[in-house]
Scaffold this motif. Structure first.
Motif, PDB file in Angstrom:
ATOM      1  N   VAL A  82       0.763  -1.575  -0.106  1.00 19.29           N
ATOM      2  CA  VAL A  82      -0.057  -0.145  -0.215  1.00 19.29           C
ATOM      3  C   VAL A  82       0.658   1.324  -0.059  1.00 19.29           C
ATOM      4  O   VAL A  82       0.281   2.486  -0.710  1.00 19.29           O
ATOM      5  CB  VAL A  82      -1.260   0.054   1.646  1.00 19.29           C
ATOM      6  N   ASP A  83       2.155   1.180   0.521  1.00 21.37           N
ATOM      7  CA  ASP A  83       2.614   2.791   0.329  1.00 21.37           C
ATOM      8  C   ASP A  83       4.478   1.822   0.546  1.00 21.37           C
ATOM      9  O   ASP A  83       4.773   0.465   0.485  1.00 21.37           O
ATOM     10  CB  ASP A  83       2.495   2.832   1.417  1.00 21.37           C
ATOM     11  N   PRO A  93       2.663   0.405  -5.219  1.00 23.78           N
ATOM     12  CA  PRO A  93       1.374   0.105  -4.483  1.00 23.78           C
ATOM     13  C   PRO A  93       0.396  -0.987  -5.349  1.00 23.78           C
ATOM     14  O   PRO A  93       0.235   0.070  -6.632  1.00 23.78           O
ATOM     15  CB  PRO A  93       0.281   1.609  -4.619  1.00 23.78           C
TER      16      PRO A  93
END
Ligand SMILES: NC(=O)c1ccc[n+]([C@@H]2O[C@H](COP(=O)([O-])OP(=O)(O)OC[C@H]3O[C@@H](n4cnc5c(N)ncnc54)[C@H](OP(=O)(O)O)[C@@H]3O)[C@@H](O)[C@H]2O)c1
Length: 342
Positions: A82-83, A93
């Motif tokens: 996600v990051d 991501p």
């Protein structure tokens, strides 16, 4: 974020779900939203400080003398990137991944930070998140002990003691894939399962003492601490190796002076993990899942692992996997294993 925390050593009930700060990532890290993880025999050892004979002090020095240094258990996971840190170019991501924090632990949480060059691989497309989370612990250990430490060769005869556990079920599949002739030792109730994973023969340890047989093996892989050198050396061919997955201090001393006794720990390399993912994609390896528990039932999941009777991995579902193709919650999976060999 939610994480399962233990602040003292003890039974499953020492674990509870709490709010914890989300991990921060450095320039070379990725942040993973965890979809599934497992409760492994490694978590059981760290939670209870149960270790092979002679290693109690070493374990306390590693885990924390009076209380756990790392309060969040969990060695393996699958999830979504996600990051990422500004130095990361290999991961984006949205990438679906399987990862092995290993001895650093921390996977029993909603988010985990991992070095981008750590033990991380793309999740195989054909597996659910729950199934993918069960690849590293058993798979990497089996791969390293069979291939790298034991140097198993095609055509060799291997006895795998504890063939239905996380490490054993992976070892049976990988040894068969490497072209070895596999005999598995497990309880009678798991005999069909172990055959379906690739064992040519199965010995029920409750009915037969495997050490009394006449057959000779090129390798004995022991995952249960029930095949010490003095008990099984007569079962080995002249070049046969005893590979001990769970070594006591005595086993380590013996391994230092006897080249036919092999122990140590799995290093958990990303190359090994990516190799396992390719084997999954080729249909040569399938991570065996016993039960899937929702995250909030983590105490029950630990209790099942404590029984010492699990078949393969016990999965914790952190985000329910609607595309799950694996076993139904609460039941052991034999069908996927059978279809693997069909
Ligand atoms: N050195 C390393 O780097 C490393 C890495 C990973 C794991 N380990 C160690 O490897 C060991 C195995 O781990 P695991 O995760 O595979 O354990 P596990 O999944 O908890 O093993 C459970 C299985 O063991 C079987 N079993 C129990 N007693 C047995 C016996 N006397 N003979 C044959 N099978 C027996 C059970 O079968 P039944 O229900 O049929 O009895 C069950 O299926 C653990 O001690 C773990 O700490 C070491």
């Amino acid at each position: 974020m939610k994480a399962a925390v233990y602040r003292t050593y003890g039974p499953p009930e020492v674990v509870s779900i709490e709010d914890r700060p989300c991990p921060r990532i450095g320039d070379n890290d990725v942040l993973i939203r965890v979809h599934a993880t497992t409760v492994s025999s490694g978590d059981w050892r760290l939670r209870t400080l149960t270790v092979p004979a002679g290693l109690g002090l070493a374990m306390r020095l590693f885990a924390g003398l009076r209380k756990p240094r790392q309060p969040v258990l969990g060695t393996e996971l699958s999830g979504l990137v996600v990051d990422r840190g500004k130095g990361v170019t290999d991961w984006d991501p949205g990438d679906r991944v399987v990862a092995f924090p290993g001895a650093k632990m921390g996977a029993h949480a909603e988010y985990v930070a991992m070095p981008a060059d750590g033990c991380l691989a793309h999740k195989p497309g054909g597996l659910s998140f729950g199934e993918a989370a069960a690849i590293p612990f058993g798979g990497l250990t089996a791969l390293e002990f069979l291939r790298d430490k034991g140097r198993l060769q095609a055509g060799e005869r291997i006895l795998i003691v504890g063939a239905s556990g996380a490490v054993g079920s992976a070892a049976v599949q990988l040894a068969a894939h490497f072209g070895a002739h596999v005999t598995g030792v497990c309880s009678g109730e798991n005999a069909g399962l172990v055959r379906s994973l690739g064992a040519e023969r199965v010995i029920d340890y409750r009915r037969e003492d495997f050490a009394r047989g006449r057959e000779r093996f090129d390798m004995i892989l022991d995952t249960t601490a029930s095949a010490p050198w003095t008990r099984v050396r007569h079962m080995l061919t002249p070049k046969g190796r005893l590979v001990i997955v769970s070594s006591s201090a005595r086993d380590m001393l013996r391994a230092a002076v006897n080249r036919r006794v092999i122990g140590g720990v799995s290093s958990g390399s990303h190359k090994g993990l990516r190799h396992l993912v390719r084997l999954v994609e080729d249909g040569a390896f399938f991570p065996l899942v016993d039960r899937i528990y929702p995250f909030e039932h983590i105490v029950r999941a630990h209790a099942h692992v404590d029984s010492g009777r699990k078949k393969g991995a016990v999965v914790l579902s952190i985000i329910p996997d609607i595309s799950r193709r694996g076993p139904a919650a609460g039941s052991a999976d034999t069908h996927r294993a059978q279809s693997l060999r069909a």
